[in-house]
Design a protein around this motif. Structure first.
Motif, PDB file in Angstrom:
ATOM      1  N   PHE A 164     -10.142  -3.748   0.706  1.00 34.50           N
ATOM      2  CA  PHE A 164      -9.036  -3.708  -0.236  1.00 34.50           C
ATOM      3  C   PHE A 164      -8.918  -5.037  -0.973  1.00 34.50           C
ATOM      4  CE2 PHE A 164      -8.242  -0.330   2.736  1.00 34.50           C
ATOM      5  CZ  PHE A 164      -7.761   0.698   1.931  1.00 34.50           C
ATOM      6  N   TYR A 202      -4.150  -0.342  -1.731  1.00 35.44           N
ATOM      7  CA  TYR A 202      -3.535   0.233  -0.538  1.00 35.44           C
ATOM      8  C   TYR A 202      -2.751   1.503  -0.854  1.00 35.44           C
ATOM      9  CZ  TYR A 202      -4.623  -3.933   2.227  1.00 35.44           C
ATOM     10  OH  TYR A 202      -5.271  -4.936   2.909  1.00 35.44           O
ATOM     11  N   ASN A 203      -2.265   1.621  -2.086  1.00 39.84           N
ATOM     12  CA  ASN A 203      -1.463   2.786  -2.475  1.00 39.84           C
ATOM     13  C   ASN A 203      -2.308   3.950  -2.984  1.00 39.84           C
ATOM     14  OD1 ASN A 203       1.060   1.460  -1.945  1.00 39.84           O
ATOM     15  ND2 ASN A 203       0.801   0.334  -3.872  1.00 39.84           N
ATOM     16  N   THR A 234      -5.372   5.295  -1.386  1.00 40.47           N
ATOM     17  CA  THR A 234      -6.410   5.428  -0.371  1.00 40.47           C
ATOM     18  C   THR A 234      -7.322   6.614  -0.645  1.00 40.47           C
ATOM     19  OG1 THR A 234      -4.829   4.519   1.226  1.00 40.47           O
ATOM     20  CG2 THR A 234      -6.825   5.507   2.107  1.00 40.47           C
ATOM     21  N   LYS A 262       1.267   0.479   6.467  1.00 38.79           N
ATOM     22  CA  LYS A 262       0.385   1.004   5.423  1.00 38.79           C
ATOM     23  C   LYS A 262      -0.967   0.292   5.372  1.00 38.79           C
ATOM     24  CE  LYS A 262       2.178   2.174   1.522  1.00 38.79           C
ATOM     25  NZ  LYS A 262       2.832   2.084   0.183  1.00 38.79           N
ATOM     26  N   PRO A 263      -1.038  -1.062   5.381  1.00 40.36           N
ATOM     27  CA  PRO A 263      -2.357  -1.719   5.348  1.00 40.36           C
ATOM     28  C   PRO A 263      -3.238  -1.358   6.536  1.00 40.36           C
ATOM     29  CG  PRO A 263      -0.629  -3.276   4.785  1.00 40.36           C
ATOM     30  CD  PRO A 263       0.064  -2.047   5.286  1.00 40.36           C
ATOM     31  N   ALA A 296      -4.461   2.203   6.084  1.00 39.87           N
ATOM     32  CA  ALA A 296      -5.453   2.282   5.010  1.00 39.87           C
ATOM     33  C   ALA A 296      -6.821   1.800   5.509  1.00 39.87           C
ATOM     34  CB  ALA A 296      -4.998   1.448   3.811  1.00 39.87           C
TER      35      ALA A 296
END
Length: 381
Positions: free
Chosen positions: A107, A169-170, A172, A245-246, A249
């Protein structure tokens, strides 16, 4: 007297440097790890934390001499050198490319380009000359093309490393689709990596260069091994703030079926660990490996790309230098294990026959559905 004073100063400097790159030796339970190394314990009963400390000690122990040895092996490596006969097929019948391809993915802000520069510094002996442009100090910059790097700077190099654009990250799902396309269709130098939400002005400016940069003459290469680069500091700080979230992902990216080669997981590279304390750095690695369901010691490397002065580390941090070299060496081993036999005439003919049978089956299924609907329509009338 002066020589004695200088000797003491040198020893103090060496000790401070040793503590800098052997950062884990200030961790809790490190003394217990030292005792275990003397007792030769059963490794299976050790906790993940003690296994990790033993692995870091292994790297520190063999780094000085191991770096020179692995670097020599990689310089003399040619594609297919590490291939082992399996299945009764000779090497001449294997489809071995002239150059194995290692792809770095991750990322945005994970440090892929800095990792490329460190490879040049360690393997290519380029010193402090940066070959890959990084986002350090440049707001909003990101790699827009797939870039092939000959990190050995050798005409006879048996492998190359590709730098890629960082994922969001948003987004994926978009990242997994793009990655699957790279793995199935192959990649080439200066291949565009434009995304849907790219600024229109950037698209127009770069569109003028696509014709010259993304030439069809560049060789289309099959990806042989993947390194997933993760910013451990960003992931760990997000976890402490309650943001999963990270980590999720990275889990989806690492566990993607498209990345598995010869039944091997991708290689995980953790960067920016120097932004964390010793305990946070260890705890972050344990949490990430637990989420990915992988060993904390096998195929995972914690690498510091830049020192406190912003320069690529090498002699100042032999552990990071050796860890990166071992990661590349492992990637080359995985690449040579994943080669397939050459397709012969009968293989192509059988494949075409299978596609033909599938097409005929689809046609019969379509006709059956059409006539079934017609029959139902007539019965209603």
């Amino acid at each position: 007297m002066k020589s004695q004073v200088s000797c003491v100063v040198d020893e103090d400097d060496c000790e401070s440097c040793r503590l800098a790159y052997c950062w884990w030796r200030t961790a809790a339970k490190f003394d217990e790890c030292v005792k275990l190394t003397l007792d030769f314990p059963n490794v299976s009963i050790l906790t993940p934390r003690l296994r990790l400390l033993r692995e870091l000690e292994r790297l520190a122990l063999i780094a000085p001499d191991g770096l020179i040895e692995l670097r020599h092996k990689l310089i003399g490596y040619r594609s297919g050198d590490f291939w082992v006969p399996t299945g009764g097929i000779t090497k001449e019948d294997m489809d071995i490319p002239p150059v194995n391809t290692i792809l770095l993915v991750g990322f945005s802000g994970s440090g892929k380009s800095s990792l490329i520069n460190l490879m040049y510094s360690i393997l290519g002996r380029s010193g402090l000359i940066p070959f890959a442009r990084t986002s350090s100090g440049i707001s909003g910059y990101t790699t827009m093309y797939l870039e092939e790097h000959n990190v050995l700077r050798s005409m006879q190099s048996g492998f190359c490393v590709y730098d890629s654009r960082g994922f969001d990250y948003n987004r994926t799902r978009e990242a997994l689709d793009e990655l699957s396309c790279w793995m199935s269709e192959g990649i080439h130098h200066n291949q565009p990596c434009f995304r849907y939400d790219d600024c229109r002005t950037t698209m127009v400016d770069d569109a003028e260069n696509i014709g010259t940069r993304s030439s069809a003459q560049f060789v289309q290469r099959r990806v042989n091994c993947v390194m997933v680069v993760a910013n451990i500091a960003h992931i760990y700080k997000a976890l402490k703030a309650g943001d999963f979230k990270p980590l999720e992902a990275i889990r989806q990216l690492f566990c993607s079926p498209a990345l598995r080669k010869s039944n091997e997981n991708p290689i995980l590279i953790l960067t920016h660990g120097d932004l964390l304390s010793t305990e946070e750095r260890i705890d972050g690695r344990l949490k990430i490996c637990e989420s990915l369901r992988i060993s904390v010691t096998n195929g995972v490397y914690d690498i510091l790309c830049l020192n406190e002065y912003g320069f690529a580390v090498e002699e100042s941090d032999p552990v990071s230098a050796y860890a990166l070299t071992e990661a590349v060496y492992r990637a080359v081993l995985i690449s040579d294990r994943g080669h397939y036999p050459k397709k012969k005439f009968w293989d192509v003919a059988l494949l075409m026959l299978l596609w033909l049978l599938r097409f005929i089956g689809f046609c019969f299924g379509f006709l059956a559905d059409v006539f079934s609907n017609l029959g139902k329509h007539k019965l209603k009338m």
